[in-house]
Design an enzyme around this catalytic site. Structure first.
Site, PDB file in Angstrom:
ATOM      1  N   ASP A   1      10.614  13.506 -46.999  1.00 48.84           N
ATOM      2  CA  ASP A   1       9.911  13.383 -45.628  1.00 48.84           C
ATOM      3  C   ASP A   1      10.548  13.627 -44.433  1.00 48.84           C
ATOM      4  O   ASP A   1      12.170  13.749 -44.554  1.00 48.84           O
ATOM      5  CB  ASP A   1       9.496  11.962 -45.704  1.00 48.84           C
ATOM      6  CG  ASP A   1      10.620  10.854 -45.403  1.00 48.84           C
ATOM      7  OD1 ASP A   1      11.631  11.211 -46.329  1.00 48.84           O
ATOM      8  OD2 ASP A   1      10.711   9.789 -44.779  1.00 48.84           O
TER       9      ASP A   1
ATOM     10  N   GLU B   1      11.789   8.364 -47.003  1.00 54.82           N
ATOM     11  CA  GLU B   1      13.306   7.760 -46.512  1.00 54.82           C
ATOM     12  C   GLU B   1      13.354   7.449 -45.113  1.00 54.82           C
ATOM     13  O   GLU B   1      13.912   6.391 -44.769  1.00 54.82           O
ATOM     14  CB  GLU B   1      14.224   8.701 -47.008  1.00 54.82           C
ATOM     15  CG  GLU B   1      15.790   8.284 -46.793  1.00 54.82           C
ATOM     16  CD  GLU B   1      16.371   8.372 -45.622  1.00 54.82           C
ATOM     17  OE1 GLU B   1      17.582   7.985 -45.357  1.00 54.82           O
ATOM     18  OE2 GLU B   1      15.695   9.075 -44.783  1.00 54.82           O
TER      19      GLU B   1
END
Length: 406
Positions: free
Chosen positions: A83, A176
Site C-alpha cells: 500500500d 502498513e
C-alpha cells in the site's frame, strides 16, 4: 551491480494505485491491494522462480525459494508492503531523470519542483538515475521499491544457480501505511529464523529500533446554551479540547523533537459546543517514558473531570506497537549480518532509530526478529518523493549478500 529488469519492474508497480484506507473495515483495506497482489505480484512471483506461492486471507502474498546448498541452514524472510500513503495515488506518471546534473528538477507541468536549495538530499545524487513524480501524485517508492528489489534479487538467484543461498521466504503485505498490515501476519506460517522489512529510506539505512506507539482518542462533552445567557451555564466542548491540549508539554510536539525524543502529536480536532473530539498519537523509545506519556493524558482527563464534578472528558488509550529493539537486542545476528554485508559492499551502515513504525515492530514481537533495510526512497508520502535507481541496485546487492552468507 546493474539489474536490467529492476527499473521497468518498479515503474510497473508504482503506476498501480494501491493506496490504503484507514476508514475501511476490510483486510486488506482496499480492493486495489487485493487486485495488485493477485493479478500482478503472484504471477510475477512464480515467473521469477518462487515456489509454493499463495495468497492468504490476511492480505499477504507468500512465496519460497528453497536453499540450494544444504550447508546454508538459515531460513531468512524479506517483507515489503503493497500500500501507499494518504496522498493522491491515482494516475501516477513517474519521471526518469538519467544522469542527474545536480540542478532543479521540474516535476512535469505541475509547477512544483525538486530544488537542492529545499531538498539537500539531492546533493548525494549527481550522475545517478532518479525516478520522481510529475508533481500531481506521490511516487510509491514506499514501498514498491522494496517489492521490486526483493523480486529482482529472487530473479537473479534463479538465473544464477551457481550462487549458493539459504532458504528464502518472501512476504508482500497490505496496509502498513495505516498501521494495521501486520496485525494478522501469520508468523508460524512464515516460519523463518529472522526476517527483514525492505522498507527503509536512503542508502545504508539499517534500523532495529522504533518508537513504541499508542493512540489517544478523546471525546469532550459540553453543554450548549445561547451565548447571550451563557455565563455560568455554557460548557464549550471545543474549549475543553483546547484546555486539554494546552496542559500537554508544549515542547513535546513532533516539530520540536528529533533523535530519541518522543512526542505527543495532535492529529485532528473537530466538533461543536456540544461535543468535540481530539485524536493524538503518542510516541517514545523507552518503556518508562512511554508509560509516563500515557499517564499524563490520563491525569489531565481525570483532573478536568474532577474540576467539573462529572465526566466531561472521555479518554480511550490504545497501544499500537512497541520498540522492536526489546526483541532484537537479545540476538543481534540479523543486524550484524546485514551490517557486515553492507561493509563488504562499501556501503556505510546508517544505524539510527526509526522515528515511526514498521511492520517489523509487530512481527518482531510475534517471534520473528525483523530489522529494517534501506529501499532507497526519499521525501516519501508526497509529490516530492523520489528514488535513485543506483540505490535500489545496491539494496538488491545487500539482499543477495545476506542470503549467501554462511
Amino acid at each position: 551491480m546493474t539489474y536490467p529488469n529492476l527499473l521497468d519492474r518498479f515503474l510497473t508497480y508504482v503506476k498501480v494505485n494501491t493506496r490504503s484506507d484507514e476508514h475501511s473495515t476490510t483486510t486488506p483495506s482496499t480492493q486495489s491491494q487485493v487486485d495488485f497482489a493477485t493479478n500482478v505480484l503472484i504471477p510475477e512471483m512464480k515467473r521469477v522462480g518462487l515456489q509454493n506461492v499463495y495468497y492468504l486471507p490476511n492480505g499477504f502474498a507468500i512465496g519460497t525459494l528453497p536453499a540450494n546448498d544444504p550447508s546454508l541452514t538459515r531460513k531468512i524472510g524479506f517483507i515489503s508492503h503493497m500500500d501507499t500513503a494518504d496522498f493522491n495515488s491515482e494516475g501516477i506518471n513517474p519521471q526518469v531523470i538519467e544522469n542527474y546534473d545536480g540542478g532543479v528538477i521540474e516535476l512535469g507541468n505541475s509547477g512544483f519542483k525538486l530544488d537542492p536549495a529545499d531538498f539537500k538530499s539531492l546533493e548525494k545524487y549527481p550522475g545517478q538515475t532518479l525516478i520522481t513524480t510529475d508533481g500531481t501524485t506521490l511516487l510509491g517508492a514506499d514501498d514498491k521499491s522494496g517489492i521490486a528489489e526483493i523480486m529482482t534479487a529472487i530473479e537473479y538467484l534463479t538465473a544464477h544457480p551457481e550462487i549458493k543461498h539459504c532458504e528464502i521466504r518472501v512476504g508482500f503485505g497490505p496496509d502498513e501505511e495505516i498501521g494495521v498490515g501486520a496485525n494478522k501476519f501469520d508468523a508460524e506460517d512464515f516460519d523463518v529464523d529472522f526476517a527483514y522489512t525492505v522498507d527503509g529510506g536512503p542508502l545504508g539505512e539499517l534500523q532495529y529500533e522504533t518508537f513504541s506507539a499508542a493512540g489517544a482518542e478523546l471525546t469532550f462533552h459540553g453543554r450548549n446554551v445561547h451565548p447571550g445567557t451563557a455565563k455560568d451555564q455554557m460548557v464549550n466542548a471545543l474549549q475543553l479540547a483546547i484546555d486539554f491540549h494546552n496542559q500537554l508539554p508544549a515542547e513535546e510536539r513532533p516539530e520540536l523533537t528529533d533523535g530519541y525524543q518522543g512526542f505527543n502529536h495532535l492529529q485532528t480536532m473537530t466538533g461543536t459546543v456540544e461535543e468535540a473530539k481530539s485524536s493524538y498519537i503518542i510516541r517514545d523509545f523507552e518503556t518508562e517514558s512511554f508509560e509516563n506519556r500515557k499517564a499524563v493524558f490520563q491525569k489531565i482527563a481525570d483532573e478536568m473531570n474532577k474540576t467539573y464534578g462529572q465526566t466531561r472528558v472521555d479518554l480511550v488509550l490504545k497501544d499500537q506497537y512497541y520498540n522492536m529493539r526489546q526483541v532484537i537486542e537479545k540476538d543481534m545476528t540479523p543486524v550484524e549480518l546485514a551490517k557486515g554485508i553492507m561493509e563488504e559492499l562499501d556501503i556505510t551502515p546508517v544505524i539510527e532509530p526509526i522515528r515511526g513504525g514498521t511492520d517489523g515492530s509487530k512481527i518482531s514481537f510475534m517471534g520473528i526478529p525483523t530489522p529494517n533495510l534501506f529501499a532507497g526512497g526519499e521525501n516519501m508520502h508526497g509529490r516530492y518523493e523520489f528514488v535513485s535507481l543506483q540505490t535500489m541496485e545496491k539494496a538488491v546487492d545487500v539482499i543477495l549478500g545476506i542470503v549467501s552468507k554462511p
